[in-house]
Scaffold this motif. Structure first.
Motif, PDB file in Angstrom:
ATOM      1  N   ALA A 253      20.820   6.080  24.921  1.00  0.00           N
ATOM      2  CA  ALA A 253      21.942   7.012  24.833  1.00  0.00           C
ATOM      3  C   ALA A 253      22.134   7.756  26.136  1.00  0.00           C
ATOM      4  N   GLY A 254      21.033   8.086  26.794  1.00  0.00           N
ATOM      5  CA  GLY A 254      21.109   8.826  28.056  1.00  0.00           C
ATOM      6  C   GLY A 254      21.922   8.056  29.081  1.00  0.00           C
ATOM      7  N   VAL A 257      25.615   8.217  28.290  1.00  0.00           N
ATOM      8  CA  VAL A 257      26.235   9.497  28.648  1.00  0.00           C
ATOM      9  C   VAL A 257      26.379   9.597  30.165  1.00  0.00           C
ATOM     10  N   ARG A 267      29.185  15.905  30.562  1.00  0.00           N
ATOM     11  CA  ARG A 267      28.413  15.795  29.335  1.00  0.00           C
ATOM     12  C   ARG A 267      28.545  17.040  28.476  1.00  0.00           C
ATOM     13  N   PHE A 271      29.477  17.060  24.547  1.00  0.00           N
ATOM     14  CA  PHE A 271      28.664  17.710  23.512  1.00  0.00           C
ATOM     15  C   PHE A 271      29.511  18.647  22.666  1.00  0.00           C
ATOM     16  N   PHE A 325      25.040   7.650  15.267  1.00  0.00           N
ATOM     17  CA  PHE A 325      23.909   8.559  15.482  1.00  0.00           C
ATOM     18  C   PHE A 325      22.875   8.359  14.375  1.00  0.00           C
ATOM     19  N   GLY A 329      19.897  12.881  15.115  1.00  0.00           N
ATOM     20  CA  GLY A 329      21.039  13.168  15.982  1.00  0.00           C
ATOM     21  C   GLY A 329      22.164  13.823  15.204  1.00  0.00           C
ATOM     22  N   THR A 333      23.731  17.532  15.819  1.00  0.00           N
ATOM     23  CA  THR A 333      25.123  17.762  16.195  1.00  0.00           C
ATOM     24  C   THR A 333      25.838  18.633  15.187  1.00  0.00           C
ATOM     25  N   TRP A 360      17.438  14.930  22.776  1.00  0.00           N
ATOM     26  CA  TRP A 360      17.583  13.785  21.847  1.00  0.00           C
ATOM     27  C   TRP A 360      18.342  12.648  22.524  1.00  0.00           C
ATOM     28  N   ILE A 361      19.427  13.056  23.235  1.00  0.00           N
ATOM     29  CA  ILE A 361      20.243  12.052  23.952  1.00  0.00           C
ATOM     30  C   ILE A 361      19.369  11.312  24.956  1.00  0.00           C
ATOM     31  N   THR A 366      20.588   3.752  21.775  1.00  0.00           N
ATOM     32  CA  THR A 366      21.918   3.600  21.157  1.00  0.00           C
ATOM     33  C   THR A 366      21.825   2.557  20.065  1.00  0.00           C
TER      34      THR A 366
END
Lengths: 864, 374
Positions: A253-254, A257, A267, A271, A325, A329, A333, A360-361, A366
């Motif tokens: 996921a990082g 993003v 980012r 968010f 997610f 996650g 969120t 978490w990201i 993913t």
């Protein structure tokens, strides 16, 4: 260890052969061995010297190494080709950074018989293209970036188009239509929200796209119901980019993003947007929950859209992938927005979530949901150019939900009609399951209901409405208005419905939509479809009658099978009654027969409907004969077509009946008028018989043919007296030939350059009704053709289609007055001509100049 | 009603095209064909005739229709006038005019003096040329084959070349002989009609030299042809209308939907002894004509059944009356007209009326019966 399969042995043999024959172009670097999973693994190297290279292409070394994995079911599975390096990662058609995607369409491109020879050939081609940077050429469908989906999330179906929401659309109205992939545009991203329904645990549908402001506005205004038709409602965030991320979506996921940030999406903005949507999802879930607090919320998805081309020359559209997610996650969120809460505990939770989200990201992987596209902008209907395209968005009524009506109704729904009414009075019985589209649980249920319920499951918008009742009573109850639909399909094969349809339609034929009728023969080997365009003279009854006449007369050869099957002169000796009791007789045929006939007849009918407007005007009535293989009859490819012009329609104001004079009949009356003018003078009346049929149910009189004046007629400038010579024979001929469809219907005569109305003598004749028949009927149609000099001359010369026409169905009156004082014809004392072909009653034969001696000889031999 | 063979969308929006064939048979054919044309005119079908193919007596009618007055009544009157006056007397007078005799004798002398192979020595003048001159004096003079009175009408007038035994077809769009190619010169209507009508037993062959081209660009070649009655090749004039003719083999291909044939053949006659040469020869011609026509008719009936054409009408003078499918109470019986000779002598009024009426009756009746949609 399992031994290699026969296929794998074949692969090994093929490899050895290639290595031996290639003179070093292909080297076998390792002996094939069975690896984990049962595939044999081998490494080869290929000589790549001399391969043309270009900027943007991969750089090939002198030799390149490849690892082949050949499955046990080779050659019926395609071997995998992997490179033992990551130099080509990011190149189109390289997955997981090392797996080469050699076949775009394996089912047609992979040839099992070619085996590894074919594979290596393909690999060489791939390398050539890759070296030139042409793996993803402009004239091929763009290979969208790959997201490796997981089946555990089920699927997401996307219905609405993104259209103008795509970032490259927003600019100055030009946008995607003109942009090509080669154009460089500043990177940017847009955030929109997809309104989503959860149809089940495994399926979610996006039903609307909107921007973030609209999403919040609707929620705050209470316009976002927590569920729609019992299905939970939620939102999904969509990040729409105008640039490409990479050829593969990142597995972390990082990284994703980071990539989005490079495309211009900060980012922090991402968010915030995630928080907005997730919070609303939580609120909606709480409203659904019995206790007001959601234990399980709505799954949280982020769509990522990148520009993609469907086909060359077609605009760029967003290619969507869907990142689901995980529960952690989602929980994080859902709580971000509490950071601003006045409630201290909630605010603390929000702060915690805000701090947790980046971590978490950064650490999570993913996970992708399979996206199923139903967007019109990226899909092409599989029936795009077929005849059913006519139906899209139309409103249709199908009368009869049986063997033909059932399948046809389904065709309509699949083709995309806007609304469909299915009309039937019967219920589903066990016997019809053999061939009609119903199931065991429908037994006892009204066909219209069972059919509409099933068809409404095909499409989410449920376009079908059932009408239970007799078709004619339900639909035709109102005899003044035309049905408010675009097409009426009569699939009842019911004479009553057909006749009533004919009667009702005749009063407002210009307002009535097109009518299509379908019938099939007694053994489901052939069928007929008729099409009557708006404004055409007649519908099913009319067209079927004309076809029946054609089949018995001038098309007797071509339609012999149709005549004996569908228009038999005598009722069929044996009728097929499948159930005991007073069930209606039916035809013999299977579901397969009916699928074939219903499909072919409906397709033909739609082709007839889609005819160009000029053809529609010229020949607005059609009949198509469809024969299945095995049908006895002329071998016809596709549909055997018959078409008709409109009749000349005259209303008899006294009886209210409609008189439909066919164009051939009118042409023959004119031929008789022309011939009479040449023979007897332009001012002499002429006339003859009217041949056709009177239909008291349809209140209509068909005139199919006419004759000229019999030889013993009397014709003058003021009177026409119909003779009798040869009349009975002629009527018998027509009646027998047409199977009683065309018989004596009345008489016609002309008033050259005079009024098309009965004279005094005509009126007397109409009341006393003297016909040239032995058994004179008590009624007969009288047609008088006339018109002022201009009208008459134009018609006779062929410059106008019709003269003035008077028509009345005369009925015999027997009164003393009529018997006592018949009016004397005004022609008395004027020159009267005989009828018939010859202009004189008796024309002597050609003079024969006999030689003298044979006559003498004969005389001599005659002497005693 | 029409019945397009293709899908309803594939059908062209136009009236059906008619091809008309007018058979040979002297004035009997001209007169019978006139009746056929009257029937078509009354049905308003003449304007749909796209191509008209005539042989001998039929070519005379073809010429008067295609190159004569555009108004039907005037045309009708002109043809009746020719039938009543006859052509033969005038032809005879023209053939014995001093200038014609001198030319004829000179040619005969040359033929005798230089008898050898190769291109034939042509007779400069003969009785068929007298026919040409006679026709010119009857309203067809000065007309070229391209000068049709009805716009768009194609004509085909067929003669037989006795040298190559091929048909020579003259027409408004093109004139050609399959052995040599297309004729480059303009050809006059009278010349074509005279050649087509030069019945071998009655008139000498017409001798002409034309420039032929194989292709539009190819250089012309001169060839002499010896033209006689087109009926020797195809007495119905139907072969040029048969569907499926390949443009690779003949320039005369015409696409039509319906074919109507006016056939003045007399049908099977009672037994004849044929003891004498002239009678035998005449009888042989009758048999040959009938046999070749049977083939042509059969092919067209087949074509109609198979849907390659939409309909075929064969109005046949000699048709047995009982075979007419519709009762016609005052039909002119075949026996009343079938023995009328096939020459170009003046016809009696009654003969003109009876023969033309039978043509009209048969055409109207058969059209209504077999092609009611037309």
């Amino acid at each position: 260890m399992t031994p290699p399969s026969a296929g794998q042995l074949l692969a090994v043999a093929q490899l050895h052969q290639m290595a031996a024959d290639s003179r070093g172009a292909l080297d076998l670097l390792s002996e094939p061995v069975v690896a984990d999973g049962g595939a044999i693994r081998t490494e080869i190297s290929l000589d790549c010297t001399g391969t043309a290279a270009a900027n943007g292409g991969i750089r090939l070394r002198r030799r390149e190494r490849f690892v082949l994995y050949v499955g046990a079911d080779f050659p019926f599975s395609i071997p995998s080709v992997v490179v033992p390096h990551r130099r080509w990662a990011g190149t189109p058609h390289v997955q997981w950074g090392c797996l080469l995607c050699l076949f775009a369409s394996p089912s047609v491109e992979w040839v099992p018989a070619a085996g590894l020879f074919g594979l290596v050939e393909r690999l060489l081609l791939w390398l050539e293209r890759a070296a030139l940077g042409e793996l993803d050429p402009d004239d091929q469908p763009l290979h969208p970036p790959v997201a490796y989906t997981s089946s555990v999330h089920g699927v997401t179906v996307v219905h609405p188009d993104l259209g103008g929401l795509a970032p490259y659309d927003a600019e100055a109205g030009r946008g995607h239509e003109e942009r090509s992939t080669s154009e460089v545009v500043a990177p940017s991203c847009r955030l929109v929200v997809g309104l989503t329904l959860a149809l089940s645990d495994d399926r979610k549908d996006v039903i609307e796209w909107m921007n973030r402001e609209e999403w919040l506005r609707r929620f705050n205004a209470g316009q976002l119901p927590p569920s729609h038709e019992g299905r939970p409602v939620g939102g999904a965030l969509a990040v729409l980019c105008n640039g490409e991320l990479s050829f593969e979506y990142p597995s972390r996921a990082g990284a994703l993003v980071d990539a989005l940030e490079k495309l211009g999406l900060a980012r922090s903005d991402l968010f915030v947007a995630i928080g907005e949507v997730a919070a609303v999802n939580y609120e909606l879930a709480s409203q659904r929950a019995p206790g007001g607090e959601a234990l399980t919320s709505f799954p949280f998805d982020v769509f990522v859209g990148t520009p993609s081309r469907r086909m060359p020359g077609i605009a760029l559209r967003q290619h969507l992938v869907c990142w689901r997610f995980d529960d952690i996650g989602r929980l994080i969120t859902e709580n971000i927005n509490f950071a601003d809460s006045a409630h201290p505990a909630l605010a603390r939770l929000g702060d915690l979530a805000q701090r947790l989200l980046p971590d978490w990201i950064a650490t999570t992987e993913t996970s992708w949901v399979q996206v199923m596209e139903a967007r019109a902008e990226v899909t092409v209907r599989r029936d795009a150019d077929s005849s059913t395209a006519w139906l899209r968005g139309r409103r249709v009524v199908v009368l009869g939900c049986g063997a033909l009506g059932g399948p046809i109704a389904e065709f309509c729904v699949r083709a995309g009609v806007a609304a469909l009414w299915v009309v039937d009075e019967d219920v589903v019985t066990p016997g019809i399951l053999v061939r009609q589209p119903y199931s065991d649980e429908d037994i006892g249920v009204a066909k219209a209901v069972a059919l509409s319920e099933r068809l409404n499951r095909i499409r989410d918008d449920k376009p079908v409405q059932p009408v239970i009742g007799r078709a004619e009573m339900v639909l035709l109850a109102d005899d003044t208005a035309a049905p408010d639909v675009d097409l009426v399909i009569d699939a009842t094969a019911n004479n009553t419905v057909t006749s009533l349809l004919e009667l009702r339609r005749a009063t407002r034929r210009d307002a009535w939509p097109p009518v299509m009728s379908v019938v099939i023969g007694h053994d489901a080997r052939r069928g007929i479809v008729t099409v009557s365009h708006r404004g055409s003279t007649g519908s099913g009854r009319h067209v079927m009658r004309r076809l029946a006449i054609a089949g018995r007369t001038h098309h007797a050869v071509r339609l012999a099978d149709v005549s004996s099957d569908l228009f038999p002169l005598e009722p069929r000796a044996t009728t097929f009654q499948p159930e005991p009791g007073c069930s209606s007789p039916t035809f013999i045929g299977s579901a397969a027969d009916l699928a074939a006939l219903a499909g072919a007849l409906f397709d033909a009918g739609l082709q007839g409907l889609a005819r160009g407007s000029e053809l529609q005007k010229e020949e607005p009535m059609l009949a198509g004969v469809v024969r299945l293989s095995g049908a006895v009859g002329p071998p016809t490819l596709g549909t055997d077509w018959f078409t008709w012009e409109n009749d000349e329609v005259v209303r008899d104001v006294v009886s209210g009946y409609e008189v439909r004079i066919s164009q051939p009949a009118l042409t023959r009356m004119r031929a008789e008028v022309r011939r009479g003018a040449r023979l007897r003078g332009t001012d002499i009346e002429t006339g003859g018989l009217l041949l056709g049929q009177i239909d008291d149910a349809c209140r209509c009189i068909w005139i199919d043919d006419v004759s000229g004046p019999p030889p013993d007629s009397l014709l003058s400038a003021v009177h026409f007296d119909h003779g009798v010579e040869g009349v009975e024979d002629l009527i018998t001929h027509h009646r027998d030939r047409s199977g009683r469809l065309t018989a004596f219907a009345g008489m016609w005569h002309s008033h050259p350059c005079g009024k098309a109305e009965p004279s005094k003598t005509d009126r007397f004749a109409m009341r006393s009704l003297v016909t040239p028949l032995e058994k004179s009927p008590n009624r007969a149609l009288v047609v008088i053709l006339g018109g002022d000099e201009h009208t008459w001359t134009r018609w006779v010369d062929g410059d106008a289609l019709v003269p003035d026409i008077f028509a009345q169905l005369a009925t015999r009156e027997v009164t003393d007055e009529l018997i006592a004082a018949p009016p004397v014809p005004a022609s008395h004392g004027t020159t009267a001509w005989p009828g018939g072909w010859r202009c004189r009653v008796d024309i002597p034969g050609p003079r024969r100049r006999r030689r003298l001696w044979p006559r003498r000889l004969r005389r001599r031999t005659a002497r005693p | 009603m029409a019945s397009p063979a293709a899908t309803p969308n594939g059908k062209a929006l136009s009236k059906p095209r008619i091809g008309l064939a007018l058979s040979g048979g002297g004035f009997r054919a001209t007169c019978f064909g006139l009746g056929c044309l009257r029937a078509l005119y009354d049905q308003d079908l003449l304007k749909q005739v796209q191509v008209i193919s005539g042989i001998s007596g039929g070519s005379l009618l073809t010429a008067f229709y295609a190159y004569g007055p555009a108004d039907f009544d005037e045309f009708d009157a002109l043809v009746v006038e020719q039938l009543r006056r006859g052509l033969q007397l005038e032809m005879a007078l023209r053939a014995v005019r001093p200038d014609a005799l001198v030319r004829n004798l000179a040619t005969a002398a040359k033929v005798l003096a230089f008898r050898r192979g190769g291109e034939p020595r042509l007779r400069a003048s003969n009785r068929t040329d007298a026919l040409t001159a006679t026709l010119a004096s009857r309203g067809l003079g000065g007309k070229q084959l391209t000068d049709v009175s009805h716009p768009g009408l194609a004509t085909v007038i067929t003669a037989t070349d006795l040298r190559t035994s091929n048909a020579v077809r003259f027409g408004s769009l093109r004139s050609s002989c399959s052995a040599y190619g297309t004729i480059a010169e303009q050809v006059s209507v009278t010349e074509a009609v005279a050649a087509s009508g030069a019945f071998p037993l009655m008139l000498p062959a017409v001798e002409r030299t034309y420039t032929f081209q194989r292709h539009p660009d190819s250089p012309g070649e001169q060839h002499a042809v010896l033209l006689t009655d087109g009926g020797v090749y195809d007495n119905l004039g139907l072969s040029v209308l048969e569907p499926g003719r390949s443009a690779a083999h003949t320039p005369h291909t015409y696409e039509v939907d319906y074919i109507i044939a006016s056939d003045a053949g007399r049908g099977r006659l009672p037994l004849s002894s044929g003891h004498f040469a002239a009678a035998r020869l005449k009888r042989s011609f009758d048999v040959t004509y009938r046999r070749s026509q049977d083939g042509s008719r059969g092919r067209l009936h087949e074509a109609a059944d198979a849907g390659r054409i939409q309909g075929f009408i064969h109005a046949y003078l000699g048709m047995p009356d009982e075979r007419l499918p519709v009762p016609v109470v005052d039909l002119v019986p075949a026996d009343e007209v079938r023995r009328y000779p096939t020459n170009f002598q003046a016809m009696a009024k009654q003969s003109v009326e009876a023969i033309s009426l039978r043509g009209e009756q048969l055409t109207r009746t058969l059209l209504a019966h077999y092609c009611p949609d037309l």
